[in-house]
Scaffold this active site. Structure first.
Site, PDB file in Angstrom:
ATOM      1  N   CYS A 125      10.589   0.440  -4.694  1.00 14.35           N
ATOM      2  CA  CYS A 125      11.102  -0.634  -3.831  1.00 14.35           C
ATOM      3  C   CYS A 125      11.394  -1.939  -4.577  1.00 14.35           C
ATOM      4  O   CYS A 125      12.416  -2.587  -4.345  1.00 14.35           O
ATOM      5  CB  CYS A 125      10.132  -0.871  -2.675  1.00 14.35           C
ATOM      6  SG  CYS A 125       8.407  -0.721  -3.145  1.00 14.35           S
ATOM      7  N   HIS A 234       9.239  -7.455  -0.096  1.00 15.92           N
ATOM      8  CA  HIS A 234       8.794  -7.775  -1.453  1.00 15.92           C
ATOM      9  C   HIS A 234       9.669  -8.917  -1.980  1.00 15.92           C
ATOM     10  O   HIS A 234      10.876  -8.953  -1.718  1.00 15.92           O
ATOM     11  CB  HIS A 234       8.990  -6.583  -2.390  1.00 15.92           C
ATOM     12  CG  HIS A 234       8.044  -5.434  -2.157  1.00 15.92           C
ATOM     13  ND1 HIS A 234       7.048  -5.447  -1.220  1.00 15.92           N
ATOM     14  CD2 HIS A 234       7.966  -4.231  -2.787  1.00 15.92           C
ATOM     15  CE1 HIS A 234       6.376  -4.302  -1.269  1.00 15.92           C
ATOM     16  NE2 HIS A 234       6.919  -3.541  -2.206  1.00 15.92           N
TER      17      HIS A 234
END
Ligand code: A2P
Length: 324
Positions: A125, A234
Site C-alpha cells: 500500500c 497512509h
C-alpha cells in the site's frame, strides 16, 4: 466470467467487492471465500445473498479471476492451485511480489508487464501511494535516490489494528493486539517484522517493489516505516534526488496531468493532504511540494492515499479491468 474474492470478510476483501460494483465489473458467478471460521456465513452484496465458502470448496468451482487478500500464507499455498485450475489470480499479499516470474503492477505505470501472466501481484500500500506521486517525475527527470518515511494507518494491519486502537481508546482490554506497544496516543517506528540488519520487512518492500515496478534496479532507496494512530490512509514523506535539474512549475504540471493523482497544495490556505482527505477515495493526494535547498536536484513532497483503496482493493480491481 466468474470472479472469486478470497478474504471476502476482511477489510480489503470486502472493499474489493464494493470496488467491483463501483467499477461495473461484469460477472456471472461470484464466489466469496474466507476461512473455515466464516464458512456458511451470509454476506449481502449487490442485492444478492452469498454464502461464504472455503478455499478447498472453491477449488471445485470454475473461476476465471480470483482476487486474493487473505494474507501471505494463504496466497503461497492457494494462488498456484487456483492458477492450475484455470483462474487468473491477482494477489494482494506480499507472497509473490518479488518473484521474477510474477509481474508487480500499478496499472497507471506498468500495465504492459502483465503480458499473458496468470498470477499478478498487487504492490504494498505505501509503495503504491509513493510511486503514483513519483513515476511521471522519474520519467521526466530520472530519480537517483529516494528517502521515504511513511506514517501508516492502523487499517493496514486489518481488523486487528483497528480493534487495538479503538479498544485502547475505550479503555478496554485488547485481546489480540496487532502491535507490541500501545498505539493510541503513540507512534511506532515498526512495520512488519525486523530483519537481521535493522530494517523492517515493510521498509524493504518499499525499496524492492519500487525498483521492480519502475524497472530501475539502481535507484538508491532508504525507508522508515512508522505506524500512527489514524485510520483513513497512509501518508508518505518523500525526498527525491533527480539526475537532472527540475523546474518546480513543471513538477506541478506533471503531477496535475498524472491520472489518479490530485494536487492538494496551498500553504496559504493550510491545504495539504491528510488521511481524512484521502479516506474513501481512489486518488493519491500530493502536497507540500517544495525544493530541498540542502542539495542539488532534490525535491520534497507529501503524499496521502486510502491504503485500503488505491493501496489495495482499487489497484487490484484496476489490474482486473486492465486484463479484461
Ligand atoms: P475470516 O474472516 O474467516 O477470518 P483482515 O486482514 O481484514 O483481518 O482480513 C483477513 C481475511 O482473510 C478475512 O476474510 C479472513 O477470513 C481471511 N482469512 C484469514 N485466514 C484465512 C485462511 N486460512 N483461509 C481463508 N481465508 C482466510
Amino acid at each position: 466470467m466468474n470472479i472469486a474474492v478470497v478474504g471476502a470478510t476482511g477489510l480489503v476483501g470486502s472493499l474489493m467487492l464494493k470496488v467491483l460494483a463501483e467499477q461495473n465489473i461484469p460477472y456471472e458467478k461470484l464466489y466469496l471465500i474466507a476461512s473455515q471460521r466464516s464458512a456458511g456465513k451470509k454476506i449481502s452484496f449487490n442485492n444478492n445473498i452469498y454464502s461464504i465458502i472455503t478455499l478447498d470448496e472453491a477449488l471445485d468451482k470454475n473461476i476465471d479471476f480470483a482476487l486474493f487478500s487473505a494474507g501471505k500464507t494463504v496466497s503461497l499455498e492457494y494462488a498456484p492451485l487456483f492458477v492450475k485450475n484455470g483462474a487468473t489470480v491477482i494477489d494482494n499479499s506480499s507472497a509473490w511480489r518479488m518473484d521474477p516470474t510474477v509481474p508487480l503492477v500499478v496499472p497507471e505505470i506498468n500495465p504492459e508487464d502483465i503480458k499473458d501472466n496468470r498470477l499478478i501481484a498487487n504492490p504494498n500500500c505505501s509503495t503504491i501511494a509513493m510511486i503514483m506521486a513519483l513515476f511521471n517525475l522519474h520519467r521526466r527527470y530520472t530519480a537517483r535516490r529516494l528517502v521515504i518515511s511513511t506514517y501508516q494507518s492502523v487499517t493496514g494491519s486489518g481488523m486487528k489494528g483497528i480493534n487495538q486502537l479503538f479498544d485502547e481508546r475505550a479503555g478496554k482490554p485488547v485481546s489480540n493486539p496487532a502491535y507490541p506497544h500501545k498505539i493510541d496516543l503513540n507512534i511506532l517506528p515498526h512495520g512488519g517484522a525486523f530483519l537481521d540488519y535493522g530494517y523492517t520487512e515493510e521498509e524493504i518492500k518499499l525499496v524492492n517493489e519500487t525498483r521492480k515496478i519502475l524497472h530501475a534496479p539502481d535507484i538508491q532507496i532508504t525507508a522508515t516505516v512508522v505506524r500512527v494512530p489514524v485510520t483513513g490512509g497512509h501518508s508518505i514523506s518523500l525526498n527525491v534526488e533527480f539526475e537532472d535539474e527540475f523546474d518546480l512549475q513543471d513538477v506541478y504540471s506533471i503531477l496535475q496531468k498524472t491520472e489518479g493523482v490530485v494536487i492538494a497544495d496551498n500553504p496559504k490556505e493550510n491545504l495539504y493532504p491528510t488521511p481524512q482527505m484521502a479516506e474513501g477515495k481512489d486518488e493519491v493526494f500530493v502536497g507540500r511540494i517544495r525544493r530541498d535547498f540542502s542539495r542539488a536536484h532534490c525535491l520534497n513532497l507529501w503524499a496521502t492515499a486510502d491504503n485500503l483503496r488505491k493501496g489495495a482493493a482499487t489497484n487490484a480491481v484496476q489490474i482486473l479491468k486492465t486484463i479484461i
